[in-house]
Design a protein around this motif. Structure first.
Motif, PDB file in Angstrom:
ATOM      1  N   LYS A 210       0.825  -1.204   0.000  1.00  0.00           N
ATOM      2  CA  LYS A 210       0.000   0.000   0.000  1.00  0.00           C
ATOM      3  C   LYS A 210       0.862   1.256   0.000  1.00  0.00           C
ATOM      4  O   LYS A 210       0.493   2.276  -0.604  1.00  0.00           O
ATOM      5  CB  LYS A 210      -0.925   0.004   1.221  1.00  0.00           C
ATOM      6  N   LEU A 211       2.022   1.192   0.647  1.00  0.00           N
ATOM      7  CA  LEU A 211       2.943   2.329   0.686  1.00  0.00           C
ATOM      8  C   LEU A 211       4.010   2.230  -0.402  1.00  0.00           C
ATOM      9  O   LEU A 211       4.455   3.253  -0.924  1.00  0.00           O
ATOM     10  CB  LEU A 211       3.621   2.412   2.058  1.00  0.00           C
ATOM     11  N   PRO A 214       2.816   3.578  -4.374  1.00  0.00           N
ATOM     12  CA  PRO A 214       2.931   5.005  -4.703  1.00  0.00           C
ATOM     13  C   PRO A 214       4.358   5.512  -4.619  1.00  0.00           C
ATOM     14  O   PRO A 214       4.747   6.406  -5.383  1.00  0.00           O
ATOM     15  CB  PRO A 214       2.020   5.696  -3.685  1.00  0.00           C
ATOM     16  N   TYR A 215       5.159   4.956  -3.696  1.00  0.00           N
ATOM     17  CA  TYR A 215       6.562   5.367  -3.603  1.00  0.00           C
ATOM     18  C   TYR A 215       7.315   4.986  -4.883  1.00  0.00           C
ATOM     19  O   TYR A 215       8.026   5.806  -5.470  1.00  0.00           O
ATOM     20  CB  TYR A 215       7.235   4.721  -2.392  1.00  0.00           C
ATOM     21  N   TYR A 216       7.137   3.755  -5.316  1.00  0.00           N
ATOM     22  CA  TYR A 216       7.845   3.265  -6.504  1.00  0.00           C
ATOM     23  C   TYR A 216       7.458   4.079  -7.738  1.00  0.00           C
ATOM     24  O   TYR A 216       8.323   4.471  -8.537  1.00  0.00           O
ATOM     25  CB  TYR A 216       7.525   1.788  -6.721  1.00  0.00           C
ATOM     26  N   ILE A 274       3.015   4.299  11.420  1.00  0.00           N
ATOM     27  CA  ILE A 274       3.776   4.789  10.273  1.00  0.00           C
ATOM     28  C   ILE A 274       3.949   3.693   9.235  1.00  0.00           C
ATOM     29  O   ILE A 274       3.767   3.918   8.033  1.00  0.00           O
ATOM     30  CB  ILE A 274       5.148   5.319  10.736  1.00  0.00           C
ATOM     31  N   CYS A 275       4.285   2.490   9.678  1.00  0.00           N
ATOM     32  CA  CYS A 275       4.514   1.390   8.740  1.00  0.00           C
ATOM     33  C   CYS A 275       3.221   0.915   8.076  1.00  0.00           C
ATOM     34  O   CYS A 275       3.244   0.412   6.952  1.00  0.00           O
ATOM     35  CB  CYS A 275       5.191   0.221   9.450  1.00  0.00           C
ATOM     36  N   ASP A 276       2.097   1.073   8.760  1.00  0.00           N
ATOM     37  CA  ASP A 276       0.809   0.669   8.195  1.00  0.00           C
ATOM     38  C   ASP A 276       0.241   1.731   7.264  1.00  0.00           C
ATOM     39  O   ASP A 276      -0.274   1.418   6.182  1.00  0.00           O
ATOM     40  CB  ASP A 276      -0.207   0.399   9.313  1.00  0.00           C
ATOM     41  N   ASP A 277       0.318   2.993   7.686  1.00  0.00           N
ATOM     42  CA  ASP A 277      -0.420   4.048   6.992  1.00  0.00           C
ATOM     43  C   ASP A 277       0.437   5.212   6.521  1.00  0.00           C
ATOM     44  O   ASP A 277      -0.094   6.200   6.024  1.00  0.00           O
ATOM     45  CB  ASP A 277      -1.529   4.588   7.895  1.00  0.00           C
TER      46      ASP A 277
END
Length: 396
Positions: A210-211, A214-216, A274-277
């Motif tokens: 999920k994070l 969008p980062y990639y 932070i790691c989840d959302d």
């Protein structure tokens, strides 16, 4: 979202309650430009620009009822915070947005991206967001996951205990980037006396599609957008033949987009959120100050991030501290070594003008302390490794 020549669209606006009576004064809710407090303001039926003083920070705010948008301003002796308005000299476009209070359709002229405000004829101030990330383009970018991850598709999510080799690598990165130097922020948090060293207790790897997705995709776009920009170095990325290669050799960081591993200090009980959302920009600077504007702050030195770390007072991590080792794509970096930088100019270059994607504040050069790395888009950072550690006294 909008871009590529197509008019942008907006998210749903946030209204501020039912419409006012047709006669009598108008009432609206605005946000103070000095301290962000919510203010209930009352204006004359004729509308026009009016001013109200915030009872908390004493900043004087200008607003408009029944006309154009409202804005915040600083009072005497109270400078306003750096504006994150994205209005620029780009071509203006007109959007049709529904008022969140009375639901009538309003035509709003915009000249940029980001958070926008308008005042409906009913007197209510609405806020909406316009993005410069075209979804059709972003969603068409195929995503690859790191080779060493167990997660290989968007439906998978893992939070894994790392190997002893990776734990040793993290310990070496903490040791190599440690410096016997406190800053003013440390004293604000009650840190005085001799600097401690750090002993890694555990390292966990966050595999969260999920994070990551969008980062990639944003990293992929920035790599093309900033082609030919100045390539910077970072202390955490300067691996040799030591144990830290267990992390650096496999990471395949994108040097041409200035992608680094950087530290972010926190506490064990905050790690999961932070790691989840992901990081929350609305909380940016809440524990660290905002010398370079309201962004996400990262450090290349473990001793700098430790200044903002805290320990859990109870539970399984009682007495232990946490840092997150994040991938951060900095893109074209706005470098400054000024003691008192022009913060508004720095923020504008990243948010409004988009000539840069991050700020590199060199306090090491101008103050002898540390360099700070600031981004204003949470998708530019991925929280990959959670480091649980304890502080230990220096050996004499």
């Amino acid at each position: 979202s909008g871009g590529g020549g197509a008019p942008p669209t907006s998210t749903a606006p946030h209204g501020t309650g039912p419409p006012p009576p047709s006669t009598g004064p108008s009432v609206a809710t605005i946000r103070c430009g000095g301290c962000s407090a919510t203010l209930q303001v009352q204006g004359a039926p004729g509308g026009g620009e009016q001013r109200v003083q915030c009872p908390q920070c004493k900043a004087v705010n200008a607003f408009t009822l029944g006309g154009g948008g409202g804005g915040g301003g600083g009072g005497a002796g109270v400078p306003p915070p750096p504006s994150t308005s994205t209005t620029s000299a780009s071509a203006e476009q007109v959007l049709t947005v529904q008022c969140g209070a009375c639901h009538q359709a309003c035509r709003v002229k915009i000249a940029g991206f980001g958070d926008c405000r308008f005042t409906c004829p009913c007197g209510r101030i609405n806020q909406f967001s316009v993005s410069d990330k075209p979804k059709s383009v972003m969603e068409n970018i195929p995503v690859e996951y790191p080779d060493y991850w167990q997660t290989k598709d968007a439906g998978d999510r893992k939070f894994l205990q790392e190997t002893s080799a990776v734990k040793a690598a993290v310990q070496e990165i903490l040791d190599k980037t440690w410096k016997d130097q406190r800053t003013r922020d440390a004293s604000i948090h009650g840190r005085t006396g001799k600097m401690e060293k750090f002993e890694v207790v555990a390292v966990q790897r966050n595999e969260n599609p999920k994070l990551w997705v969008p980062y990639y995709r944003l990293r992929h776009q920035l790599t093309k957008r900033v082609e030919g920009c100045e390539v910077h170095t970072c202390k955490t990325n300067l691996g040799d033949d030591g144990a830290d290669n267990a992390i650096l050799a496999r990471a395949n960081l994108c040097a041409e987009a200035n992608e680094f591993y950087l530290f972010h200090g926190t506490k064990p009980s905050a790690v999961k959120a932070i790691c989840d959302d992901d990081f929350e920009l609305r909380m940016a600077g809440g524990n660290a100050g905002t010398l370079y504007g309201p962004g996400l702050y990262f450090a290349e030195s473990s001793s700098k991030s430790d200044e903002y770390a805290d320990d859990d007072k109870e539970g399984i991590f009682a007495g232990l501290y946490a840092m997150i080792l994040c991938r951060v794509t900095c893109g074209n970096m706005h470098y400054t070594d000024e003691v008192r930088p022009n913060v508004q100019s720095l923020v504008d270059s990243c948010i409004r003008d988009k000539t840069h994607q991050s700020i590199l504040g060199d306090r090491e050069k101008c103050r002898g302390t540390y360099r700070e790395f600031i981004v204003f888009d949470k998708d530019q950072a991925y929280p990959e490794y959670v480091i649980i550690y304890r502080r230990v006294p220096q050996e004499d």
